[in-house]
Design an enzyme around this catalytic site. Structure first.
Site, PDB file in Angstrom:
ATOM      1  CG  ASP A 115      -1.930   1.050   1.282  1.00  0.00           C
ATOM      2  OD1 ASP A 115      -2.756   1.083   0.368  1.00  0.00           O
ATOM      3  OD2 ASP A 115      -1.911   1.873   2.227  1.00  0.00           O
ATOM      4  CD  GLU A 171      -2.075   2.295  -3.685  1.00  0.00           C
ATOM      5  OE1 GLU A 171      -3.196   2.740  -3.897  1.00  0.00           O
ATOM      6  OE2 GLU A 171      -1.480   2.459  -2.593  1.00  0.00           O
TER       7      GLU A 171
HETATM    8  C1  BGC Z   1      -5.623   2.352  -0.443  1.00  0.00           C
HETATM    9  C2  BGC Z   1      -6.695   3.238   0.036  1.00  0.00           C
HETATM   10  C3  BGC Z   1      -6.263   3.798   1.385  1.00  0.00           C
HETATM   11  C4  BGC Z   1      -4.884   4.471   1.304  1.00  0.00           C
HETATM   12  C5  BGC Z   1      -4.276   4.729   2.645  1.00  0.00           C
HETATM   13  C6  BGC Z   1      -4.525   3.359  -0.665  1.00  0.00           C
HETATM   14  O1  BGC Z   1      -3.655   3.081  -1.537  1.00  0.00           O
HETATM   15  O2  BGC Z   1      -5.933   1.658  -1.630  1.00  0.00           O
HETATM   16  O3  BGC Z   1      -7.922   2.596   0.112  1.00  0.00           O
HETATM   17  O4  BGC Z   1      -7.186   4.757   1.791  1.00  0.00           O
HETATM   18  O5  BGC Z   1      -4.002   3.669   0.604  1.00  0.00           O
HETATM   19  O6  BGC Z   1      -3.805   3.558   3.208  1.00  0.00           O
END
Ligand code: BGC
Length: 559
Positions: free
Chosen positions: A209, A261
């Site tokens: 993430d 991500e």
């Molecule tokens: C997730 C979100 C989240 C954020 C903070 C993002 O990349 O996909 O849903 O709110 O990270 O953790």
């Protein structure tokens, strides 16, 4: 030479937004036993892997992306034993499991952050996070101008032992998600141990993430437009973290993988995450930001393939996620086309995505053609809606619980007599349910099943070359090495299809022309012939050329 047959290179992965997938215990929230009970459905859909959003103990200020304990399961979602059972059954069915790891921030309820608050300025506990004195007289202003992704300043002030205003801490998201200080080796050591905890249990992959934000400029400068280097996005230091993690993953048997991500202005910047010795994949969100246009789709495809090939990685494709407006509604909105047109386009885009080399990430409910729901303001739950003071509608509309059966109150999401689902489902949900669509061979669900199945049989083993063939304006025609062709019509008139055997179409054809808002797969008797002397429009070739004997012309860059 990298291995070419790792499972993740060409996988169809299905994102399970856990709290909205299937509720087994009637609390209105999806959970791990609910997901386990639906594994046969996912197996029959024809996917290869599931990615499960965070299920760790959490106060849920950001629906699990605020983790209070990285080595357990939130009781609302089940237990560690439930996780192990799910993993075992998924593996028995041939499904891989990717879990979501949140390393940029913890929950404010994490034991480390509570210890940091309990100690004073400069303590070892505070060094795990970013605590700074405020600016201005008596430190009344935040240390710099960084903003939270959810709205408002990225800093919150804490109080000292005597209740006096004291330091500020950084949170690039919600105040309940304090950012970790990755310059502190103790943070890295803790995460390596967390990685091992889940790898030891047998997970196949990790989704990282906010992977681009872990490293911050130690000077904490104000954010200024046009600066060469962003103070907390894609900094060079972040890559050494993933190189260390890669050695951990490589020390395990099997093809364990991690997908980052990240977003970056340049595709080449994103490609750094998948350069040798780093992550296996990085999400490619370019398509999510692309309007319904054959030319733009072609640009995204060509740009993506070129950037990952430059580092010898495999591409990923994403049309939807829990953070984005659902595809059906995205493709209806720009031209004010109705939802029916949006659905036709979403089905067509799926065929294009599945015809490409690399991994396709499908978001739950995409296979049902679910639209974005206009969740009434009083029922909204996304921190983005609250933190922005209502100026950002938030992401609830793509997260409404899945309809499994036709009947209200929860369309089979929860057992009978349960609490209402955590987000309200619209009255139309029953018509879109799995049960309804399973009875209709022309349903979107039936179409997804067919497309995923054919992808396995027709595209497995193809080299990763793509040729974008010259075609009429408003259309896009892609060819793979054996003469497998995908044609897309984004124009307003029917278009002449390629002369080949029709394999699958996203819509019915009233005559012999490919209708607007549709796509189809064809098998040509031979790979497309070149237009001698004329360079291919957007020709994209696999690194090292195409397979010997197959489509030799593409090696010359002509078609
Ligand atoms: C997730 C979100 C989240 C954020 C903070 C993002 O990349 O996909 O849903 O709110 O990270 O953790």
């Amino acid at each position: 030479m990298p291995e070419r047959d790792e499972w993740w290179r060409n996988a169809a992965c299905y994102e399970v937004y856990l709290r909205s997938f299937a509720d087994s215990d009637g609390d209105g929230l999806g959970d791990l036993p609910g997901l386990r009970s639906r594994l046969p459905y996912l197996h029959d859909l024809g996917i290869d892997a599931i990615w499960i959003t965070p299920f760790y103990p959490s106060p849920q200020v950001d629906h699990g992306y605020d983790v209070a304990d990285y080595r357990d399961v939130d009781r609302r979602f089940g237990t560690l034993a439930d996780f192990d059972g799910l993993l075992e059954e998924a593996h028995e069915l041939g499904l891989r499991v990717i879990i979501d790891l949140v390393p940029n921030h913890t929950s404010a309820q994490h034991a480390h952050f509570r210890a940091a608050l309990a100690t004073g300025s400069g303590s070892a506990e505070r060094q795990r996070y970013h605590f700074r004195p405020g600016a201005g007289r008596a430190g009344i202003r935040p240390p710099n101008n960084w903003r939270s992704a959810f709205g408002g300043p990225a800093w919150t002030r804490v109080t000292g032992a005597e209740g006096q205003p004291a330091e500020w801490y950084l949170h690039l998201h919600h105040p309940g998600q304090p950012d970790l200080n990755w310059a502190n080796p103790a943070v890295g050591a803790e995460f390596e141990s967390i990685l091992r905890f889940w790898l030891d249990r047998g997970v196949d992959g990790l989704r990282i993430d906010v992977a681009m934000s872990l490293a911050k400029d130690p000077g904490f400068p104000d954010l200024r437009r046009g600066d060469d280097q962003h103070p907390y996005h894609n900094r060079p230091e972040v890559h050494s973290i993933y190189r260390r993690w890669r050695t951990v993953l490589d020390s395990y048997p099997g093809d364990r993988m991690m997908i980052a991500e990240a977003v970056a202005p340049e595709a080449s910047e994103l490609a750094r995450y998948v350069s040798a010795g780093e992550c296996h994949q990085v999400f490619n969100f370019a398509w999510l930001e692309t309007r319904w246009s054959a030319a733009e789709f072609g640009r995204v495809i060509k740009g993506t393939l070129e950037s990952v090939r430059a580092v010898d990685a495999s591409p990923t494709w994403v049309l939807a996620s829990h953070d984005a407006v659902r595809t059906v509604s995205r493709y209806s909105a720009p031209s004010r086309a109705g939802e029916a047109v949006g659905l036709e386009r979403a089905r067509a885009a799926l065929l294009v995505m599945l015809s490409l080399p690399g991994s396709a990430y499908v978001f739950q409910g995409e296979e049902l053609g679910l639209p974005q729901v206009d969740v009434p303001p009083a029922a909204r739950r996304d921190p983005r809606w609250f933190q922005s003071g209502g100026s950002m509608p938030g992401r609830d509309g793509s997260r409404v619980p899945i309809p499994w059966t036709t009947g209200a109150p929860s369309y089979g999401f929860s057992p009978a007599g349960s609490s209402p689902p955590w987000l309200p489902q619209p009255a139309s949900w029953g018509e879109l349910s799995v049960a309804t669509q399973e009875r209709n061979p022309a349903s979107t669900l039936a179409f997804y099943r067919k497309a995923l199945q054919l992808r396995r049989t027709r595209l497995a083993g193809l080299d990763d070359g793509v040729v974008i063939l010259p075609s009429a304006p408003g259309t896009l025609v892609l060819a793979r090495d054996t003469g497998f062709v995908c044609a897309l019509n984004c124009g307003s008139r029917p278009a002449r299809p390629p002369a080949g055997e029709l394999i699958l179409s996203s819509t019915d054809w009233p005559d012999s022309l490919l209708p607007p808002n549709s796509a189809a797969w064809f098998q040509l008797s031979a790979p497309p012939r070149p237009n001698r002397g004329r360079p291919a429009e957007g020709h994209v070739e696999p690194k090292g050329g195409s397979k010997a004997g197959a489509h030799p012309e593409s090696q010359t860059g002509r078609c």
